[in-house]
Design a protein around this motif. Structure first.
Motif, PDB file in Angstrom:
ATOM      1  N   THR A 279     -39.428  17.337 -71.922  1.00 30.35           N
ATOM      2  CA  THR A 279     -38.440  18.261 -71.360  1.00 30.35           C
ATOM      3  C   THR A 279     -37.699  17.671 -70.168  1.00 30.35           C
ATOM      4  O   THR A 279     -36.550  18.036 -69.915  1.00 30.35           O
ATOM      5  N   LEU A 280     -38.340  16.774 -69.428  1.00 28.71           N
ATOM      6  CA  LEU A 280     -37.748  16.261 -68.192  1.00 28.71           C
ATOM      7  C   LEU A 280     -37.539  14.747 -68.208  1.00 28.71           C
ATOM      8  O   LEU A 280     -36.474  14.259 -67.835  1.00 28.71           O
ATOM      9  N   VAL A 281     -38.563  13.995 -68.651  1.00 30.52           N
ATOM     10  CA  VAL A 281     -38.502  12.531 -68.561  1.00 30.52           C
ATOM     11  C   VAL A 281     -37.520  11.940 -69.572  1.00 30.52           C
ATOM     12  O   VAL A 281     -36.643  11.153 -69.206  1.00 30.52           O
ATOM     13  N   THR A 282     -37.650  12.322 -70.846  1.00 28.06           N
ATOM     14  CA  THR A 282     -36.792  11.739 -71.887  1.00 28.06           C
ATOM     15  C   THR A 282     -35.306  12.023 -71.665  1.00 28.06           C
ATOM     16  O   THR A 282     -34.493  11.094 -71.766  1.00 28.06           O
ATOM     17  N   PRO A 283     -34.884  13.277 -71.347  1.00 27.19           N
ATOM     18  CA  PRO A 283     -33.455  13.508 -71.080  1.00 27.19           C
ATOM     19  C   PRO A 283     -32.918  12.690 -69.908  1.00 27.19           C
ATOM     20  O   PRO A 283     -31.731  12.392 -69.851  1.00 27.19           O
ATOM     21  N   THR A 284     -33.798  12.316 -68.971  1.00 28.26           N
ATOM     22  CA  THR A 284     -33.386  11.482 -67.833  1.00 28.26           C
ATOM     23  C   THR A 284     -33.283  10.011 -68.246  1.00 28.26           C
ATOM     24  O   THR A 284     -32.396   9.281 -67.790  1.00 28.26           O
TER      25      THR A 284
END
Length: 315
Positions: A279-284
């Motif tokens: 939810t947070l690491v991959t989109p970044t």
């Protein structure tokens, strides 16, 4: 009949990543920074692709779609998460929770299918370079994007619809940092067997299915790379493939782990950390891995920045 006597839950309390108040300030700074990087990175890529006609090719069209999906994913979760870190009343309305669930589930499905489509696009480009423009024509690209949207919407409607049928009459504390399927199933007063079966089926078909198809595409790509005669060509191609596969693995592995288990086996303290990966690491990471290392994208971003400087000077 017994269930009807209970009061229906109208709002949920979201526990967040940690129940320790002293950590809230640190978490706020960390996740505000992550959100800023993810949002700015993806928005810059979307603008660069839209405003540069040289980037209006299938690969960049799919990157644009990935950027939009990542913005929706992070914006669905992080702003409310940051708000809850600053207030004592860490609640979300029932309607807000269902909306968050719908848009997150939509972005989850869209991202998984998009990764597969992007891997197929690279497979055609590397293994059939002379036929690439014929195979990946405008109609094919639009058909693939429509398929991504259709699968994502269908997946989201099914899971959100099944959650809406459940009764929430007892505890209303979500042991998570957003409204996701597993913690909601754990709170339900009604049977969740149908939900679990559909989640398992979607995990097998979407997560594992897409992951296998993506790996097969990259398998053919690596085989084609091995036939490249120059060492520099091999090194560059392997560098691109390895970084793409790393991001894909970082995304699929925790998703498969989270959704393939029955509600009774959830460990929410561990699952929060796992959920943070997709939810947070991959989109970044997506803008950094897929785009910012790409010279054409870098050129497109420079053009947009130069255009803005000229525009503001005129103003």
């Amino acid at each position: 009949q017994g269930r009807m006597n209970h009061s229906t839950v109208t709002e949920f309390v979201v526990m967040g990543l940690s129940g320790q108040p002293e950590l809230q300030g640190i978490f706020f700074i960390i996740f505000f920074f992550i959100y800023l990087v993810a949002l700015l990175g993806n928005v810059i890529i979307v603008i660069a692709i839209i405003y540069n006609t040289t980037l209006h090719s299938p690969m960049y069209l799919f990157l644009l779609a990935l950027g939009v999906v990542d913005v929706i994913c992070t914006s669905t979760i992080i702003p409310k998460m940051l708000e809850n870190m600053l207030v004592l009343d860490k609640t979300i309305s029932y309607e807000g929770c269902m909306s968050q669930l719908f848009f997150f589930t939509w972005s989850l499905g869209a991202e998984m299918v998009l990764f597969t489509v992007m891997a197929y696009d690279r497979y055609v480009a590397i293994c059939f370079p002379l036929r690439y423009s014929t195979i990946m024509n405008r109609n094919m690209c639009m058909a693939l994007l429509c398929t991504v949207m259709a699968i994502a919407i269908a997946n989201s409607w099914v899971h959100t619809g099944l959650i809406l049928r459940l009764t929430f009459c007892g505890p209303n504390t979500i042991n998570h940092f957003f409204c996701e399927i597993p913690p909601l199933l754990a709170l339900s007063c009604s049977p969740v067997r149908t939900n679990e079966v559909m989640v398992f089926a979607a995990d097998i078909a979407l997560a594992m299915g897409d992951f296998i198809l993506t790996c097969i595409s990259y398998g053919f790509i690596i085989a084609a790379i091995l036939r490249i005669r120059t060492t520099e060509g091999k090194r560059k191609a392997f560098s691109t493939c390895s970084s793409h596969l790393l991001v894909v693995s970082l995304y699929y592995s925790p998703v498969i782990y989270t959704y393939i288990r029955p509600a009774s086996t959830y460990n929410f303290e561990r699952d929060k950390v796992v959920a943070a990966l997709y939810t947070l690491v991959t989109p970044t990471l997506n803008p950094l891995v897929y785009s910012f290392r790409n010279k054409e994208i870098q050129g497109g971003i420079k053009k947009v920045l130069c255009y803005n400087q000229i525009f503001f000077k005129k103003e």
